[in-house]
Write a protein that holds these residues in place. Sequence first.
Motif, PDB file in Angstrom:
ATOM      1  N   GLY A  34       3.365   1.406   4.079  1.00  8.60           N
ATOM      2  CA  GLY A  34       2.516   2.404   3.532  1.00  8.60           C
ATOM      3  C   GLY A  34       1.363   2.022   2.807  1.00  8.60           C
ATOM      4  N   SER A  35       1.094   0.591   2.891  1.00  3.87           N
ATOM      5  CA  SER A  35      -0.262   0.217   2.154  1.00  3.87           C
ATOM      6  C   SER A  35      -1.508   0.591   2.845  1.00  3.87           C
ATOM      7  CB  SER A  35      -0.448  -1.573   2.159  1.00  3.87           C
ATOM      8  OG  SER A  35      -0.382  -1.968   3.553  1.00  3.87           O
ATOM      9  N   PRO A  36      -2.395   1.171   2.267  1.00  2.00           N
ATOM     10  CA  PRO A  36      -3.717   1.781   2.649  1.00  2.00           C
ATOM     11  C   PRO A  36      -4.399   0.948   3.823  1.00  2.00           C
ATOM     12  CG  PRO A  36      -3.596   2.065   0.485  1.00  2.00           C
ATOM     13  CD  PRO A  36      -2.521   1.077   0.664  1.00  2.00           C
TER      14      PRO A  36
ATOM     15  N   ASP B 203      -6.906   5.333   4.412  1.00  2.00           N
ATOM     16  CA  ASP B 203      -5.987   6.169   4.377  1.00  2.00           C
ATOM     17  C   ASP B 203      -4.808   5.237   4.770  1.00  2.00           C
ATOM     18  OD1 ASP B 203      -5.564   9.488   4.710  1.00  2.00           O
ATOM     19  OD2 ASP B 203      -4.053   8.408   5.803  1.00  2.00           O
ATOM     20  N   SER B 204      -3.442   5.707   4.513  1.00  2.00           N
ATOM     21  CA  SER B 204      -2.358   5.401   4.642  1.00  2.00           C
ATOM     22  C   SER B 204      -2.064   5.310   6.345  1.00  2.00           C
ATOM     23  CB  SER B 204      -0.967   5.848   4.115  1.00  2.00           C
ATOM     24  OG  SER B 204      -0.977   7.290   4.425  1.00  2.00           O
ATOM     25  N   SER B 205      -2.733   6.080   6.824  1.00  2.00           N
ATOM     26  CA  SER B 205      -2.660   6.094   8.499  1.00  2.00           C
ATOM     27  C   SER B 205      -3.687   5.286   8.913  1.00  2.00           C
ATOM     28  CB  SER B 205      -2.639   7.438   8.981  1.00  2.00           C
ATOM     29  OG  SER B 205      -2.981   7.660  10.339  1.00  2.00           O
TER      30      SER B 205
END
Length: 313
Positions: free
Chosen positions: A268-270, A290-292
């Motif tokens: 989940g880290s950016p 973004d996290s994605s």
Amino acid sequence: MTPPPGTSTFPTLRTPSGALPADAPVWNPQRPSAMPHHRYRPAHDRVALPLTDRAWPSRRLGRAPLWVPVDLRDGNQALAEPMDTARKRRFFDLLVAMGFKEIEVGYPSASATDLPYLPIDPADIGRTYEEVIRINSQSGKGGVAHLLRTHHGLDLPQAMRPDVSRTVQHLTDGTGSELSAEELWDLFRTTYMAPAREGGLVLETWTSSETAPGLHEFVAELRSGGRAGTYRGTGNGPLSALADALGAAGVTVDILGYSEHATASGPGSPAVAYTECRVDGATAWGAGQDSSVLTASVDAVMAAVNRTGATNR
């Protein structure tokens, strides 16, 4: 090679050995020359210099200033034939032997290494490197990249650093001020990230899917001015499919460079992505966070595309 005890690397040079002035700053204990200057009359006492209606020429220096050589800093080392490590070390030793106590040192822009230069060791005044790096019109690429990495987890691609440095210099040249780490981040975000959603070409919604092994489809709803439309593109990856979709919308995009990384460890880290794009002969860098990873990458492409200015023509 270290000279034998009692000798000097520069035997014809006499290092200043006068008494340290009582009010000498602790950060620059520069000593005066041992030359018996008291035996010589000041020039103003020997030569008549009639100066009327002038302020600063009438002022006299009663003592030598504190000297700071800058021969080893970034700009002065950007030579056609930059010094190698051995020559720079010998030059540094020469400056020390001449009595300089504060020396600006930096790696030349033409070398493979790029680090911020510092006039002194920060540990000597109880501080850290991060606290004394100053971002202004004279800043090199290394100092800018170091602060963005230390404070915000950005690892700028080497090819992108000159562009970011020029952006910083353009701002600080105009204002004459220095940037804090937070102001530097705001400048980076406004310049390289915000155009993804605030430029002339807006990606309203999008989907990406792998329709077959090695074949990706990108469906984009794009808005430019008052016009909007849905466009499809295919490619061997999501970004090449995005470029194909932009081409269907009349914007020919070549993705010249790409890199991405996480800004922290753990799920989940950016993620941050960087792209260099060419549109109608104009080239620009963009970034996305973004996290994605995919979303960050798409944003980076859109930011670069909008930064070329091609979508505003």
